[in-house]
Design a protein around this motif. Structure first.
Motif, PDB file in Angstrom:
ATOM      1  N   ARG A  19      37.305  34.572  38.542  1.00 22.48           N
ATOM      2  CA  ARG A  19      36.614  35.241  39.660  1.00 22.48           C
ATOM      3  C   ARG A  19      37.575  35.367  40.843  1.00 22.48           C
ATOM      4  O   ARG A  19      37.514  36.321  41.602  1.00 22.48           O
ATOM      5  N   ALA A  20      38.421  34.358  41.010  1.00 16.90           N
ATOM      6  CA  ALA A  20      39.327  34.337  42.167  1.00 16.90           C
ATOM      7  C   ALA A  20      40.618  35.097  41.909  1.00 16.90           C
ATOM      8  O   ALA A  20      41.286  35.536  42.843  1.00 16.90           O
ATOM      9  N   ASP A  21      40.991  35.233  40.625  1.00 18.36           N
ATOM     10  CA  ASP A  21      42.312  35.778  40.289  1.00 18.36           C
ATOM     11  C   ASP A  21      42.255  36.331  38.862  1.00 18.36           C
ATOM     12  O   ASP A  21      42.005  35.573  37.923  1.00 18.36           O
ATOM     13  N   PRO A  22      42.481  37.620  38.672  1.00 18.61           N
ATOM     14  CA  PRO A  22      42.372  38.175  37.323  1.00 18.61           C
ATOM     15  C   PRO A  22      43.540  37.821  36.389  1.00 18.61           C
ATOM     16  O   PRO A  22      43.491  38.169  35.202  1.00 18.61           O
ATOM     17  N   SER A  23      44.553  37.123  36.886  1.00 16.05           N
ATOM     18  CA  SER A  23      45.710  36.831  36.037  1.00 16.05           C
ATOM     19  C   SER A  23      45.644  35.434  35.418  1.00 16.05           C
ATOM     20  O   SER A  23      45.889  34.425  36.091  1.00 16.05           O
ATOM     21  N   LYS A  24      45.342  35.401  34.110  1.00 17.84           N
ATOM     22  CA  LYS A  24      45.289  34.131  33.386  1.00 17.84           C
ATOM     23  C   LYS A  24      46.672  33.450  33.394  1.00 17.84           C
ATOM     24  O   LYS A  24      46.782  32.236  33.516  1.00 17.84           O
ATOM     25  N   ARG A  25      47.691  34.280  33.299  1.00 16.21           N
ATOM     26  CA  ARG A  25      49.071  33.767  33.266  1.00 16.21           C
ATOM     27  C   ARG A  25      49.407  33.020  34.563  1.00 16.21           C
ATOM     28  O   ARG A  25      49.919  31.903  34.544  1.00 16.21           O
ATOM     29  N   LEU A  26      49.059  33.629  35.693  1.00 13.16           N
ATOM     30  CA  LEU A  26      49.344  32.965  36.979  1.00 13.16           C
ATOM     31  C   LEU A  26      48.516  31.695  37.130  1.00 13.16           C
ATOM     32  O   LEU A  26      49.020  30.663  37.561  1.00 13.16           O
ATOM     33  N   ILE A  27      47.231  31.750  36.716  1.00 10.27           N
ATOM     34  CA  ILE A  27      46.360  30.568  36.854  1.00 10.27           C
ATOM     35  C   ILE A  27      46.921  29.412  36.019  1.00 10.27           C
ATOM     36  O   ILE A  27      46.959  28.267  36.473  1.00 10.27           O
ATOM     37  N   GLN A  28      47.375  29.742  34.805  1.00 12.78           N
ATOM     38  CA  GLN A  28      47.947  28.698  33.943  1.00 12.78           C
ATOM     39  C   GLN A  28      49.137  28.017  34.625  1.00 12.78           C
ATOM     40  O   GLN A  28      49.290  26.803  34.576  1.00 12.78           O
ATOM     41  N   LYS A  29      49.955  28.847  35.283  1.00  8.32           N
ATOM     42  CA  LYS A  29      51.118  28.317  36.003  1.00  8.32           C
ATOM     43  C   LYS A  29      50.671  27.387  37.141  1.00  8.32           C
ATOM     44  O   LYS A  29      51.217  26.298  37.317  1.00  8.32           O
ATOM     45  N   TYR A  30      49.642  27.807  37.883  1.00 13.06           N
ATOM     46  CA  TYR A  30      49.156  26.981  38.999  1.00 13.06           C
ATOM     47  C   TYR A  30      48.602  25.649  38.474  1.00 13.06           C
ATOM     48  O   TYR A  30      48.797  24.598  39.082  1.00 13.06           O
ATOM     49  N   LEU A  31      47.895  25.703  37.333  1.00 13.19           N
ATOM     50  CA  LEU A  31      47.305  24.481  36.762  1.00 13.19           C
ATOM     51  C   LEU A  31      48.395  23.526  36.290  1.00 13.19           C
ATOM     52  O   LEU A  31      48.300  22.316  36.493  1.00 13.19           O
ATOM     53  N   GLN A  32      49.427  24.095  35.661  1.00 11.24           N
ATOM     54  CA  GLN A  32      50.525  23.260  35.135  1.00 11.24           C
ATOM     55  C   GLN A  32      51.208  22.462  36.242  1.00 11.24           C
ATOM     56  O   GLN A  32      51.603  21.322  36.051  1.00 11.24           O
ATOM     57  N   ASN A  33      51.337  23.116  37.412  1.00  4.75           N
ATOM     58  CA  ASN A  33      52.092  22.482  38.497  1.00  4.75           C
ATOM     59  C   ASN A  33      51.202  21.853  39.563  1.00  4.75           C
ATOM     60  O   ASN A  33      51.710  21.387  40.578  1.00  4.75           O
ATOM     61  N   GLY A  34      49.887  21.865  39.346  1.00  4.03           N
ATOM     62  CA  GLY A  34      48.999  21.465  40.439  1.00  4.03           C
ATOM     63  C   GLY A  34      47.908  20.478  40.057  1.00  4.03           C
ATOM     64  O   GLY A  34      47.951  19.850  38.991  1.00  4.03           O
ATOM     65  N   PHE A  35      46.935  20.361  40.953  1.00  2.00           N
ATOM     66  CA  PHE A  35      45.808  19.439  40.787  1.00  2.00           C
ATOM     67  C   PHE A  35      44.520  20.253  40.848  1.00  2.00           C
ATOM     68  O   PHE A  35      44.342  21.034  41.787  1.00  2.00           O
ATOM     69  N   ALA A  36      43.634  20.022  39.861  1.00  2.00           N
ATOM     70  CA  ALA A  36      42.393  20.804  39.812  1.00  2.00           C
ATOM     71  C   ALA A  36      41.201  19.888  40.065  1.00  2.00           C
ATOM     72  O   ALA A  36      41.150  18.762  39.562  1.00  2.00           O
ATOM     73  N   PHE A  37      40.250  20.388  40.851  1.00  2.00           N
ATOM     74  CA  PHE A  37      39.030  19.640  41.174  1.00  2.00           C
ATOM     75  C   PHE A  37      37.824  20.552  41.008  1.00  2.00           C
ATOM     76  O   PHE A  37      37.956  21.780  41.021  1.00  2.00           O
ATOM     77  N   GLU A  38      36.653  19.906  40.896  1.00  3.15           N
ATOM     78  CA  GLU A  38      35.443  20.714  40.710  1.00  3.15           C
ATOM     79  C   GLU A  38      34.222  20.039  41.319  1.00  3.15           C
ATOM     80  O   GLU A  38      34.214  18.824  41.567  1.00  3.15           O
ATOM     81  N   ILE A  39      33.186  20.851  41.529  1.00 10.33           N
ATOM     82  CA  ILE A  39      31.845  20.368  41.865  1.00 10.33           C
ATOM     83  C   ILE A  39      30.949  20.808  40.723  1.00 10.33           C
ATOM     84  O   ILE A  39      31.002  21.969  40.287  1.00 10.33           O
TER      85      ILE A  39
END
Ligand code: ACO
Ligand code: ACO
Length: 150
Positions: A19-39
């Motif tokens: 919903r925030a970003d149509p690029s799966k490739r970019l999101i994967q990169k952000y997840l690999q290098n980052g921290f993910a949280f949720e509600i």
């Protein structure tokens, strides 16, 4: 509502990220290098955020999204405040977020929470995405970067 780390992203998480970003490739990169949280609500994610360090001093919110039926109830506000606490706790000096120049709700929300516009990445959405993106009836081309000191 409680904020917890995302372990392994499921289909539901991906629906939100996209919903925030149509690029799966970019999101994967952000997840690999980052921290993910949720509600969560009923054990399903209804709000997600990805925080990716850009340098020793700068943390960037690379993705934030709330499920359609749960918008405008303060969930993103909670996630953004959490990002600020996380950045402070881990010693970052700057918290950054980028959004489309046509994202009026997002620009309102981020400025309300203390972010200031610091940069425009001209043609970011033309150069980095294969399909044109339309939002608010406009062709999205430029990215607005906003920052706040922690
Ligand atoms: N224009 C201006 N303000 C608006 C509009 C509008 N069209 N619509 C709602 N608002 C206001 C609301 O009234 C509320 O303000 P208030 O707290 O002063 O009443 C605020 O915007 C919304 O705050 P929240 O409820 O905390 O936000 P929400 O939980 O709805 O999540 C989000 C916001 C994440 C932008 C959500 O709408 C979403 O998931 N959108 C699709 C994905 C997206 O665009 N993500 C961000 C991309 S940028 C990035 O990921 C780095
Ligand atoms: N968010 C997004 N879009 C909106 C909003 C909103 N909150 N409110 C209205 N709109 C849309 C309308 O739907 C319309 O779009 P559409 O044509 O796609 O339906 C558009 O904004 C308004 O277009 P117009 O009707 O042509 O504009 P209007 O005659 O209302 O004038 C103006 C706009 C000049 C900004 C007027 O509201 C005004 O005088 N405001 C106070 C003074 C001001 O702010 N002037 C500009 C300062 S900058 C400068 O002077 C250089």
């Amino acid at each position: 509502m409680q904020i917890t780390p995302t372990k392994i992203p499921t289909e539901k998480h991906w629906q939100l990220y996209l919903r925030a970003d149509p690029s799966k490739r970019l999101i994967q990169k952000y997840l690999q290098n980052g921290f993910a949280f949720e509600i969560d609500d009923n054990r399903e994610p209804i709000g997600v955020i990805i925080l990716t360090p850009q340098s020793e001093n700068e943390l960037e919110i690379k993705n934030i999204a709330v499920a359609e039926g749960h918008e405008n109830q303060g969930i993103a506000t909670q996630l953004l405040k959490y990002a600020r606490h996380f950045a402070k706790f881990h010693g970052y000096e700057t918290l950054t977020i980028g959004t489309g120049s046509t994202s009026f709700k997002q620009l309102y929300l981020y400025q309300k929470l203390g972010f200031r516009i610091t940069e425009v990445k001209k043609d970011f959405f033309v150069k980095n995405y294969s399909e044109p993106i339309y939002e608010s009836g406009l062709h999205l081309q430029d990215m607005i970067l906003l920052r706040q000191k922690i």
